[in-house]
Design an enzyme around this catalytic site. Structure first.
Site, short mmCIF file in Angstrom:
data_model
loop_
_atom_site.label_atom_id
_atom_site.label_comp_id
_atom_site.label_asym_id
_atom_site.label_seq_id
_atom_site.Cartn_x
_atom_site.Cartn_y
_atom_site.Cartn_z
CB CYS A 119 26.84 78.95 -7.98
SG CYS A 119 26.29 77.46 -8.85
CG HIS A 259 23.61 80.22 -5.74
ND1 HIS A 259 23.23 80.35 -7.05
CD2 HIS A 259 24.03 78.93 -5.59
CE1 HIS A 259 23.41 79.20 -7.68
NE2 HIS A 259 23.89 78.32 -6.81
CG ASN A 289 21.92 76.13 -9.21
OD1 ASN A 289 22.20 77.23 -9.68
ND2 ASN A 289 22.76 75.43 -8.48
O1 UT7 Z 1 25.14 75.77 -6.46
C1 UT7 Z 1 26.08 74.87 -5.98
C2 UT7 Z 1 25.80 73.57 -6.65
N1 UT7 Z 1 25.01 72.59 -6.03
C3 UT7 Z 1 24.37 72.58 -4.83
O2 UT7 Z 1 24.39 73.47 -4.06
C4 UT7 Z 1 23.65 71.32 -4.51
C5 UT7 Z 1 23.87 70.92 -3.07
N2 UT7 Z 1 23.29 69.62 -2.77
C6 UT7 Z 1 21.95 69.40 -2.77
O3 UT7 Z 1 21.15 70.26 -3.06
C7 UT7 Z 1 21.48 68.04 -2.29
O4 UT7 Z 1 22.57 67.33 -1.77
C8 UT7 Z 1 20.80 67.20 -3.40
C9 UT7 Z 1 19.45 67.80 -3.75
C10 UT7 Z 1 21.69 67.11 -4.61
C11 UT7 Z 1 20.53 65.78 -2.87
O5 UT7 Z 1 19.74 65.85 -1.68
P1 UT7 Z 1 20.19 65.05 -0.38
O6 UT7 Z 1 19.13 65.23 0.60
O7 UT7 Z 1 21.57 65.49 -0.03
O8 UT7 Z 1 20.15 63.57 -0.90
P2 UT7 Z 1 21.34 62.50 -0.94
O9 UT7 Z 1 22.30 62.82 -2.02
O10 UT7 Z 1 21.85 62.30 0.44
O11 UT7 Z 1 20.52 61.21 -1.37
C12 UT7 Z 1 19.48 60.66 -0.54
C13 UT7 Z 1 18.82 59.54 -1.33
C14 UT7 Z 1 19.81 58.60 -1.99
O12 UT7 Z 1 19.29 57.29 -1.92
P3 UT7 Z 1 19.82 56.24 -0.82
O13 UT7 Z 1 21.30 56.11 -1.09
O14 UT7 Z 1 19.53 56.88 0.51
O15 UT7 Z 1 19.03 55.02 -1.11
C15 UT7 Z 1 19.84 59.04 -3.42
O16 UT7 Z 1 20.20 58.01 -4.32
O17 UT7 Z 1 18.04 60.09 -2.40
C16 UT7 Z 1 18.42 59.47 -3.62
N3 UT7 Z 1 18.24 60.40 -4.71
C17 UT7 Z 1 17.08 60.59 -5.35
N4 UT7 Z 1 15.88 60.02 -5.19
C18 UT7 Z 1 14.88 60.43 -5.99
C19 UT7 Z 1 19.15 61.27 -5.24
N5 UT7 Z 1 18.61 61.98 -6.23
C20 UT7 Z 1 17.32 61.59 -6.31
C21 UT7 Z 1 16.24 61.96 -7.14
N6 UT7 Z 1 15.04 61.36 -6.94
N7 UT7 Z 1 16.36 62.90 -8.09
#
Ligand code: UT7
Length: 332
Positions: A119, A259, A289
């Site tokens: 990225c 980004h 993204n």
């Molecule tokens: O460009 C560089 C590449 N990537 C990035 O910069 C991405 C950086 N990370 C992020 O943007 C975020 O971490 C995400 C959007 C990927 C995830 O958001 P988060 O607020 O960090 O969520 P999390 O991973 O802490 O997950 C929270 C909950 C989990 O459930 P439990 O364990 O609390 O029951 C996940 O399983 O949300 C759940 N979850 C979802 N729920 C509904 C994860 N993905 C999804 C989804 N829909 N698509």
């Protein structure tokens, strides 16, 4: 007007392209266990564009963006000296996508190579182009950021498939002798990060085997929370280093061009830089993204907003980890 003897590199033309097919949050609800409310509130994404035609690859996106730049600005492709394609999804291993793009757009006098920094690729590629222009040896350098992310996304993994889309953007760098254009940069990388964000297989460490395929190791995986936290602190630190080094404060900046990985990441950086929301450019809702294409697609979408002399901070963070910020003064 006093002219500088030092050559700066500045952007003189911008182009962009996204495929027609729109993948909406409600479409993803049919594929994985997710919902529109979660996606929008956690990421700011409403839809992304997907290049559906399996016979078309990243080069197609890059060529469309480059042709858009060339035709809108009446540029003779034969005058382009060099083509850099920042991409993490090249058409093929070994054969540089940029070489193909240069030929297909009619830039037969140019040489081309790819730059892979995930990225941060486009940010780093702009720096490469600026250096070439500042050397005086090259007059026109085309920098393209293009990624067909749908080719490495696992549409069974709800934590990643909601984030990414396909697209491309392009800018042309030429010299500027009024001190405008590329001013300063602060770039970093840390290889410890490669465990947290990667496409594990298909390279020389894990070449394709039936096992890598059955393990789904050719898809992008990430530790979202870790990447999120590191991205916020790394981009904020890089941006404040650039501000300090150039005797600037948030108020002096006209636009943050960062980004687009997650709206909450962008807003956290803007807050740490004390920027008003109107200065923070965003199009993540429309495209998600697009990896190396996010920054040039922002320049493409908002090009009519920029005025000569506007002070811009570019910031990016990506796989590797790689990250950085740059200070740029708009010259058009
Ligand atoms: O460009 C560089 C590449 N990537 C990035 O910069 C991405 C950086 N990370 C992020 O943007 C975020 O971490 C995400 C959007 C990927 C995830 O958001 P988060 O607020 O960090 O969520 P999390 O991973 O802490 O997950 C929270 C909950 C989990 O459930 P439990 O364990 O609390 O029951 C996940 O399983 O949300 C759940 N979850 C979802 N729920 C509904 C994860 N993905 C999804 C989804 N829909 N698509």
């Amino acid at each position: 007007m006093q002219l500088n003897t030092k050559l700066n590199a500045s952007i003189t033309a911008v182009g962009g392209y996204v495929p027609e097919h729109r993948l909406l949050n409600k479409n993803l609800e049919q594929i994985v266990d997710t919902n529109d409310e979660w996606i929008q509130s956690r990421t700011g994404i409403k839809e992304r564009r997907i290049l559906k035609d399996p016979s078309k690859a990243t080069s197609f996106l890059a060529i469309q963006a480059s042709k858009n730049l060339i035709s809108k600005n009446n540029i003779d492709p034969l005058t382009i000296d060099m083509v850099i394609v920042a991409t993490t999804t090249p058409d093929m291993q070994i054969a540089a996508t940029a070489a193909y793009v240069a030929s297909e757009i009619g830039s037969y006098n140019a040489f081309g190579y790819d730059l892979q920094a995930a990225c941060s690729g486009f940010l780093f590629a702009m720096s490469m182009a600026s250096g070439k222009i500042e050397s005086g040896r090259y007059k026109k350098v085309l920098v393209v950021g293009a990624d067909k992310m749908s080719s490495v996304i696992d549409y069974k993994d709800r934590s990643t498939c909601i984030l990414f889309g396909d697209g491309a953007g392009a800018v042309l760098f030429e010299s500027n002798n009024e001190g405008l254009g590329w001013q300063d940069e602060y770039f970093k990388s840390n290889g410890d990060g490669r465990e947290s964000l990667n496409v594990k297989a298909g390279g020389s460490l894990f070449p394709a085997t039936s096992t890598t395929i059955s393990n789904r190791d050719h898809y992008l995986r990430q530790d979202g929370r870790k990447v999120f936290k590191t991205a916020v602190s790394a981009m904020s630190d890089a941006s404040s280093t650039i501000l300090k080094r150039n005797n600037l404060v948030g108020e002096d900046i006209d636009y943050l061009v960062a980004h687009q990985a997650n709206e909450r990441i962008i807003e956290s950086i803007a807050k740490r830089m004390s920027l008003k929301p109107s200065k923070v450019l965003k199009n993540i809702a429309k495209y998600g993204n697009t990896t190396a294409a996010t920054i040039p697609l922002l320049l493409y979408d908002f090009q009519n907003k920029f005025k000569r002399g506007n002070k811009i901070i570019f910031a990016a963070f990506g796989g590797g980890f790689t990250w950085g910020a740059a200070y740029y003064i708009w010259s058009k």
